[in-house]
Design a protein around this motif. Structure first.
Motif, mmCIF file in Angstrom:
data_model
loop_
_atom_site.group_PDB
_atom_site.id
_atom_site.type_symbol
_atom_site.label_atom_id
_atom_site.label_comp_id
_atom_site.label_asym_id
_atom_site.label_seq_id
_atom_site.Cartn_x
_atom_site.Cartn_y
_atom_site.Cartn_z
ATOM 1 N N ASN A 40 0.830 -1.198 0.000
ATOM 2 C CA ASN A 40 0.000 0.000 0.000
ATOM 3 C C ASN A 40 0.871 1.257 0.000
ATOM 4 N N ARG A 41 1.902 1.277 0.848
ATOM 5 C CA ARG A 41 2.800 2.448 0.886
ATOM 6 C C ARG A 41 3.537 2.622 -0.440
ATOM 7 N N ALA A 42 4.024 1.519 -1.004
ATOM 8 C CA ALA A 42 4.774 1.597 -2.264
ATOM 9 C C ALA A 42 3.878 2.060 -3.417
ATOM 10 N N LEU A 43 2.674 1.500 -3.516
ATOM 11 C CA LEU A 43 1.754 1.911 -4.580
ATOM 12 C C LEU A 43 1.299 3.360 -4.406
ATOM 13 N N SER A 44 1.101 3.781 -3.174
ATOM 14 C CA SER A 44 0.724 5.173 -2.924
ATOM 15 C C SER A 44 1.844 6.116 -3.344
ATOM 16 N N ALA A 45 3.075 5.767 -2.999
ATOM 17 C CA ALA A 45 4.218 6.596 -3.397
ATOM 18 C C ALA A 45 4.347 6.645 -4.916
ATOM 19 N N LEU A 46 4.151 5.497 -5.577
ATOM 20 C CA LEU A 46 4.218 5.457 -7.042
ATOM 21 C C LEU A 46 3.110 6.302 -7.657
ATOM 22 N N GLY A 47 1.902 6.163 -7.142
ATOM 23 C CA GLY A 47 0.779 6.951 -7.642
ATOM 24 C C GLY A 47 1.019 8.440 -7.476
ATOM 25 N N ASP A 48 1.563 8.842 -6.328
ATOM 26 C CA ASP A 48 1.885 10.255 -6.116
ATOM 27 C C ASP A 48 2.967 10.724 -7.077
ATOM 28 N N ALA A 49 4.020 9.907 -7.236
ATOM 29 C CA ALA A 49 5.141 10.277 -8.109
ATOM 30 C C ALA A 49 4.691 10.440 -9.562
ATOM 31 N N LEU A 50 3.741 9.611 -9.989
ATOM 32 C CA LEU A 50 3.246 9.676 -11.366
ATOM 33 C C LEU A 50 2.087 10.661 -11.539
ATOM 34 N N GLY A 51 1.660 11.273 -10.439
ATOM 35 C CA GLY A 51 0.546 12.217 -10.502
ATOM 36 C C GLY A 51 -0.803 11.547 -10.695
ATOM 37 N N LEU A 52 -0.898 10.264 -10.305
ATOM 38 C CA LEU A 52 -2.133 9.511 -10.500
ATOM 39 C C LEU A 52 -2.956 9.387 -9.223
ATOM 40 N N GLY A 53 -2.394 9.776 -8.090
ATOM 41 C CA GLY A 53 -3.101 9.712 -6.819
ATOM 42 C C GLY A 53 -2.664 8.524 -5.974
ATOM 43 N N ALA A 54 -2.783 8.715 -4.680
ATOM 44 C CA ALA A 54 -2.398 7.687 -3.719
ATOM 45 C C ALA A 54 -3.573 6.785 -3.386
ATOM 46 N N LEU A 55 -3.270 5.660 -2.781
ATOM 47 C CA LEU A 55 -4.304 4.765 -2.269
ATOM 48 C C LEU A 55 -4.824 5.287 -0.937
ATOM 49 N N PRO A 56 -6.002 4.867 -0.523
ATOM 50 C CA PRO A 56 -6.485 5.268 0.809
ATOM 51 C C PRO A 56 -5.575 4.689 1.895
ATOM 52 N N SER A 57 -5.567 5.338 3.041
ATOM 53 C CA SER A 57 -4.790 4.834 4.175
ATOM 54 C C SER A 57 -5.279 3.436 4.552
ATOM 55 N N TRP A 102 -14.841 -3.873 -12.360
ATOM 56 C CA TRP A 102 -14.805 -3.276 -11.021
ATOM 57 C C TRP A 102 -13.671 -2.266 -10.893
ATOM 58 N N MET A 103 -12.556 -2.504 -11.563
ATOM 59 C CA MET A 103 -11.482 -1.504 -11.553
ATOM 60 C C MET A 103 -11.954 -0.229 -12.256
ATOM 61 N N SER A 104 -12.615 -0.381 -13.381
ATOM 62 C CA SER A 104 -13.135 0.774 -14.114
ATOM 63 C C SER A 104 -14.131 1.546 -13.257
ATOM 64 N N TYR A 105 -14.994 0.824 -12.570
ATOM 65 C CA TYR A 105 -15.966 1.456 -11.680
ATOM 66 C C TYR A 105 -15.253 2.229 -10.573
ATOM 67 N N ALA A 106 -14.222 1.624 -9.976
ATOM 68 C CA ALA A 106 -13.485 2.284 -8.895
ATOM 69 C C ALA A 106 -12.810 3.566 -9.387
ATOM 70 N N VAL A 107 -12.221 3.515 -10.571
ATOM 71 C CA VAL A 107 -11.587 4.710 -11.133
ATOM 72 C C VAL A 107 -12.650 5.784 -11.392
ATOM 73 N N ALA A 108 -13.799 5.373 -11.910
ATOM 74 C CA ALA A 108 -14.883 6.325 -12.166
ATOM 75 C C ALA A 108 -15.399 6.955 -10.866
ATOM 76 N N GLN A 109 -15.255 6.233 -9.750
ATOM 77 C CA GLN A 109 -15.694 6.745 -8.448
ATOM 78 C C GLN A 109 -14.630 7.606 -7.773
ATOM 79 N N GLY A 110 -13.467 7.760 -8.423
ATOM 80 C CA GLY A 110 -12.459 8.671 -7.898
ATOM 81 C C GLY A 110 -11.262 8.043 -7.218
ATOM 82 N N ILE A 111 -11.190 6.717 -7.214
ATOM 83 C CA ILE A 111 -10.003 6.094 -6.626
ATOM 84 C C ILE A 111 -8.800 6.397 -7.521
ATOM 85 N N THR A 112 -7.624 6.176 -7.043
ATOM 86 C CA THR A 112 -6.404 6.496 -7.786
ATOM 87 C C THR A 112 -6.415 5.956 -9.215
#
Length: 145
Positions: A40-57, A102-112
């Motif tokens: 979770n920490r690694a994916l959040s850091a990657l998402g932030d670095a790429l400007g795609l957003g972090a995962l929830p805590s 379900w991934m598409s739905y999650a992205v549409a709902q605002g997840i990273t």
């Protein structure tokens, strides 16, 4: 009743096995609470670095569901690595359709939007495993005529 003939091409089991290796590598870290916190920490850091957003805590409920998913996918991946049967490719392809929805739905709902990277792989392996079944759908019927 629709009758499907299994894909007979010798490459098909390798596609099934490759998708299984991908699943094992990507989801093994989700299988325990300790490794999930690291993932979770690694994916959040990657998402932030790429400007795609972090995962929830991380929270206990999210961790439990991640661990359940990780455990099931690891076992399913090991089965397909050890026995890459055509039927396993069919079922895995169907599961990838569900995961993609379900991934598409999650992205549409605002997840990273980091999920989009995984979505590309899900769709690709889904197509690679389902298209051969689609192409072979008439083989059995033609053989009976």
């Amino acid at each position: 009743m629709i009758s499907l003939a299994a894909p007979a091409h010798p490459v098909y089991p390798r596609v099934v096995r490759a998708s299984a290796w991908y699943d094992l590598v990507v989801t093994a870290g989700f299988a325990t609470p300790w490794t999930y916190a690291l993932v979770n920490r690694a994916l959040s850091a990657l998402g932030d670095a790429l400007g795609l957003g972090a995962l929830p805590s991380v929270d206990p409920v999210q961790t439990m569901y991640a661990n359940l998913m990780g455990s099931v996918v690891v076992v399913w991946a090991l089965l397909r690595i050890l026995r890459p049967l055509p039927a396993h490719g069919l079922y895995d392809g169907a599961a990838r359709v569900l995961f993609s929805v379900w991934m598409s739905y999650a992205v549409a709902q605002g997840i990273t939007r980091l999920l989009l990277l995984f979505l590309v792989v899900e769709v690709s392996f889904g197509v690679a495993q389902l298209v051969p079944w689609w192409r072979s759908r008439g083989t059995r019927r033609d053989a009976c005529d």
